[in-house]
Scaffold this motif. Structure first.
Motif, PDB file in Angstrom:
ATOM      1  N   SER A  77      18.916  19.294 -22.253  1.00  0.00           N
ATOM      2  CA  SER A  77      17.544  18.795 -22.085  1.00  0.00           C
ATOM      3  C   SER A  77      17.154  17.811 -23.190  1.00  0.00           C
ATOM      4  CB  SER A  77      16.571  19.974 -22.042  1.00  0.00           C
ATOM      5  OG  SER A  77      16.613  20.676 -23.270  1.00  0.00           O
ATOM      6  N   ARG A  78      17.709  18.012 -24.390  1.00  0.00           N
ATOM      7  CA  ARG A  78      17.380  17.123 -25.518  1.00  0.00           C
ATOM      8  C   ARG A  78      17.753  15.671 -25.196  1.00  0.00           C
ATOM      9  NH1 ARG A  78      20.617  15.842 -29.476  1.00  0.00           N
ATOM     10  NH2 ARG A  78      22.098  17.265 -28.544  1.00  0.00           N
ATOM     11  N   LEU A  81      15.036  13.370 -23.490  1.00  0.00           N
ATOM     12  CA  LEU A  81      14.095  12.654 -24.355  1.00  0.00           C
ATOM     13  C   LEU A  81      14.776  11.489 -25.065  1.00  0.00           C
ATOM     14  CD1 LEU A  81      11.808  15.343 -26.038  1.00  0.00           C
ATOM     15  CD2 LEU A  81      11.243  13.723 -24.218  1.00  0.00           C
ATOM     16  N   GLU A  82      16.023  11.700 -25.490  1.00  0.00           N
ATOM     17  CA  GLU A  82      16.749  10.638 -26.201  1.00  0.00           C
ATOM     18  C   GLU A  82      16.990   9.425 -25.310  1.00  0.00           C
ATOM     19  OE1 GLU A  82      19.233  13.681 -29.145  1.00  0.00           O
ATOM     20  OE2 GLU A  82      20.298  12.503 -27.626  1.00  0.00           O
ATOM     21  N   ASN A  83      17.143   9.648 -24.018  1.00  0.00           N
ATOM     22  CA  ASN A  83      17.448   8.548 -23.097  1.00  0.00           C
ATOM     23  C   ASN A  83      16.220   8.033 -22.352  1.00  0.00           C
ATOM     24  OD1 ASN A  83      20.548   8.099 -22.923  1.00  0.00           O
ATOM     25  ND2 ASN A  83      20.277  10.321 -23.037  1.00  0.00           N
ATOM     26  N   ASP A  99      19.119  24.032 -19.920  1.00  0.00           N
ATOM     27  CA  ASP A  99      18.747  25.062 -20.884  1.00  0.00           C
ATOM     28  C   ASP A  99      17.229  25.255 -20.872  1.00  0.00           C
ATOM     29  OD1 ASP A  99      17.751  23.074 -23.329  1.00  0.00           O
ATOM     30  OD2 ASP A  99      19.344  22.230 -22.076  1.00  0.00           O
ATOM     31  N   GLU A 100      16.758  26.290 -21.570  1.00  0.00           N
ATOM     32  CA  GLU A 100      15.324  26.612 -21.611  1.00  0.00           C
ATOM     33  C   GLU A 100      14.499  25.508 -22.279  1.00  0.00           C
ATOM     34  OE1 GLU A 100      13.820  29.584 -20.407  1.00  0.00           O
ATOM     35  OE2 GLU A 100      15.764  29.906 -19.445  1.00  0.00           O
ATOM     36  N   GLY A 101      15.172  24.648 -23.074  1.00  0.00           N
ATOM     37  CA  GLY A 101      14.476  23.542 -23.727  1.00  0.00           C
ATOM     38  C   GLY A 101      13.856  22.571 -22.752  1.00  0.00           C
ATOM     39  N   LEU A 102      14.274  22.633 -21.485  1.00  0.00           N
ATOM     40  CA  LEU A 102      13.740  21.711 -20.482  1.00  0.00           C
ATOM     41  C   LEU A 102      12.230  21.881 -20.305  1.00  0.00           C
ATOM     42  CD1 LEU A 102      14.417  19.524 -18.399  1.00  0.00           C
ATOM     43  CD2 LEU A 102      14.817  21.331 -16.726  1.00  0.00           C
ATOM     44  N   ILE A 103      11.734  23.100 -20.545  1.00  0.00           N
ATOM     45  CA  ILE A 103      10.301  23.368 -20.365  1.00  0.00           C
ATOM     46  C   ILE A 103       9.498  22.531 -21.368  1.00  0.00           C
ATOM     47  CG2 ILE A 103       8.551  25.200 -20.499  1.00  0.00           C
ATOM     48  CD1 ILE A 103      11.402  26.941 -19.913  1.00  0.00           C
TER      49      ILE A 103
END
Ligand code: ZN
Length: 191
Positions: A77-78, A81-83, A99-103
């Protein structure tokens, strides 16, 4: 039918849309439909997909009906944002594999004024909520659940029944190993 609004430049507030359902329910077809309409409205958009899904051409998202759009493959998910290059519409296919970071990523984008459109399986082959999908369904402004047709009785289907014995949650490139079933037929066949 989901009806979107296209506010003028600088006036858009962000929001999150989730399209969920079983396999063969038309999730990706609906995602592509919304993206094409955003293109007609001259909105800058980008489509992300997790790298785990390599069943079709690497950089395309292709629906079972064969329509396709170019996608940016990401590992987690990180990297979304980077792209992200300030596109006003961010679409994410196969959201259940993230992953849970998508939220947090989706909330961050929506707070920056982005329209976020996610498509994903709401349940795995055992009928268990899949990855970050339950949380995404909770935080979304708009939720659309699409259905397949039960291959046993013709009713609306919401389960992706696995027809083989593998026990992993994720079987990549194995669409032919699933069939859509309604609740009654799933309970009869799967247990
Ligand atoms: Zn049925």
């Amino acid at each position: 039918m989901f009806l979107e609004q296209f506010p003028g430049e600088g006036r858009q507030h962000g929001w999150i849309e989730v399209i969920c359902g079983s396999m063969f329910s038309g999730k990706t077809e609906e995602l592509i439909r919304r993206m094409k309409r955003a293109q007609f409205a001259n909105q800058k958009l980008v489509l992300f997909k997790p790298i785990i899904d390599d069943r079709y051409h690497e950089e395309n998202v292709v629906s079972h009906q064969g329509t396709s759009l170019k996608a940016v493959p990401v590992n987690d998910s990180r990297e979304i944002l980077e792209n992200w290059k300030n596109e006003r519409v961010v679409a994410i296919d196969e959201a259940q594999f993230f992953d849970e970071g998508l939220i947090d990523v989706c909330n961050t984008l929506a707070e920056k004024g982005v329209r976020v459109i996610l498509a994903g399986l709401d349940m795995d082959y055992l009928g268990v909520p899949f990855g970050p999908m339950p949380q995404l369904l909770s935080i979304a402004e708009y939720v659309t659940k699409v259905h397949a047709i039960c291959v046993s009785c013709g009713n609306l289907a919401q389960f992706s029944h696995r027809t083989t014995v593998e026990k992993e949650q994720v079987l990549v490139g194995a669409v032919e190993k699933y069939k859509p079933l309604c609740r009654a037929c799933y309970n009869k066949i799967a247990h």
